[in-house]
Motif scaffolding. Structure first.
Motif, PDB file in Angstrom:
ATOM      1  N   GLY A  13      12.810  41.286  59.908  1.00  0.00           N
ATOM      2  CA  GLY A  13      14.221  40.973  60.083  1.00  0.00           C
ATOM      3  C   GLY A  13      14.477  39.511  60.390  1.00  0.00           C
ATOM      4  N   LEU A  42      16.786  41.223  52.107  1.00  0.00           N
ATOM      5  CA  LEU A  42      16.809  42.674  52.357  1.00  0.00           C
ATOM      6  C   LEU A  42      15.918  43.376  51.342  1.00  0.00           C
ATOM      7  N   GLU A  47      15.117  44.030  57.183  1.00  0.00           N
ATOM      8  CA  GLU A  47      16.273  44.925  57.360  1.00  0.00           C
ATOM      9  C   GLU A  47      17.006  44.748  58.684  1.00  0.00           C
ATOM     10  N   LEU A  89      22.123  46.826  56.154  1.00  0.00           N
ATOM     11  CA  LEU A  89      21.170  46.287  57.128  1.00  0.00           C
ATOM     12  C   LEU A  89      21.226  47.091  58.417  1.00  0.00           C
TER      13      LEU A  89
END
Ligand code: GLA
Length: 387
Positions: A13, A42, A47, A89
């Motif tokens: 992330g 992504l 994510e 997300l």
């Protein structure tokens, strides 16, 4: 039966701290959400979008609830979470096991269950949990157990990312506390020394990472080039070279750390994108068995093992990830002996090598593999056994 997969592999992330520190806002988070999707992050696996410290007011409200700073987040956290979710997300936030966060905002000490419920109501999917202002008489281990229990019972799946900087022998007790990852070192800085020191400090801790409890070596500095609100994290004079960022990413990926991007991805250059979105390295990091990487010495054997070494990670499908790292100041020819990875010459086995940075097959090798590795650079291979 419920499928348990949360935290099976290291989290991927973006986190606001390294570049933006206190200067965060709804606008920044929404623009970063847009960039994570539009610029391919992504799709590459990143994510979680995580807001670090400095998101709240300095006081709780009359009911004891945490209050988002209305200047930074005028529509509240639920609105931010909804936007992040609308992009496909997941949304992460930050709190602290002590009375205050490291930047002096309210921490969750003695509010663990209340805060966990609040995070769940806002739609939080990830909680980073720091260690500042821990009351001196409290046992830190117990505080992580508390928040873990609170999160597991808040009605929402929330990934629990512990952050006690490797203190109190954290690797001895963190797994049973229920955390999905644990910070094992002091805060990273955007310079080569910091990267090297963190990597070397964790090489012998390979037994203390794995599924559901990963060794978090801190957020990435790839692509920052010295740019940070904090002069301690960045230095405004260029940070690292691209080769050093590439080695940093390779080390974190191979050693099983979560990969949390720390640069401003709204303005990242192509090299930064190519490093962060290297799908071969991400596949090594996300291997389902999540094994640690072991170090073997390289030939010639007079090299100091802190200057030049090889990391090997066994992968689920029988392949080996092999990383040749050169921390010294000169180009080195590094040789890996296959014997050291469990392949005796008498077996007749060979290795078919794929170069994960050049993205090409290198052919089949027997007994050993050698490469010239420039200072600060690395070579990462995915090797398939040919018997
Ligand atoms: C600590 C953590 C950092 C960051 C800051 C925020 O230093 O280790 O990663 O979260 O606090 O204040």
């Amino acid at each position: 039966m419920k499928q348990i997969s949360l935290g099976n592999t290291p989290a991927l992330g973006w986190n606001s701290w390294n570049t933006f520190t206190w200067d965060i806002s709804e606008k920044l988070i929404m623009e970063t959400a847009d960039a994570l999707v539009a610029n391919g992050y992504l799709e590459a696996g990143y994510e979680y979008l995580v807001i670090d410290d400095c998101w709240s007011l300095k006081e709780r409200d009359e009911q004891g609830n945490l209050v988002p700073d209305p200047k930074k987040f005028p529509h509240g956290m639920k609105a931010v979470a909804d936007y992040v979710h609308s992009k496909g997300l997941k949304f992460g936030m930050y709190s602290c096991a002590g009375t205050h966060t490291c930047a002096g905002h309210p921490g969750s000490f003695e509010h663990e269950f209340q805060d966990a419920k609040q995070f769940a109501e806002w739609g939080v999917d990830y909680l980073k949990y720091d260690y500042c202002f821990k009351p001196r008489y409290m046992n830190g281990e117990l505080l992580y157990k508390r928040m873990s229990l609170a999160l597991k019972n808040c009605g929402r799946d929330i990934l629990f990312s512990a952050c006690n900087w490797g203190e109190d022998n954290v690797h001895d007790w963190i797994r049973e506390s229920g955390c999905h990852s644990y910070r094992s070192t002091v805060d990273i800085q955007d310079n080569w020394d910091s990267i090297r020191n963190i990597a070397l400090s964790q090489i012998d801790k390979k037994a203390f990472t794995g599924n559901y409890c990963h060794n978090d070596m801190d957020m990435l500095v790839v692509g920052m080039y010295g740019g940070s609100n904090s002069d301690w994290i960045g230095n405004k004079i260029g940070g690292c070279t691209d080769e050093q960022y590439k080695s940093h990413f390779s080390l974190w990926a191979m050693m099983g750390s979560p990969l949390m991007i720390g640069c401003d991805i709204r303005n990242a250059n192509q090299v930064t994108k190519d490093i962060l979105q290297n799908k071969d390295l991400i596949a090594i990091n996300q291997d389902p068995e999540a094994r640690g990487a072991y170090r073997i010495k390289v030939e010639p054997n007079w090299f100091n093992e802190k200057d030049a070494f090889v990391l090997v990670k066994a992968l689920e499908n029988g392949d080996l990830a092999i990383g040749l790292f050169n921390f010294s100041d000169n180009t080195r020819e590094l040789t890996v002996q296959f014997w050291d990875m469990g392949i005796p010459a008498a077996s007749g086995a060979a290795l078919s090598m794929y170069d994960c940075w050049e993205h090409k097959e290198l052919g089949v090798f027997k007994e050993r593999f050698a490469a010239h590795v420039p200072s600060g650079d690395c070579v990462v291979l995915r090797a398939k056994l040919v018997i």
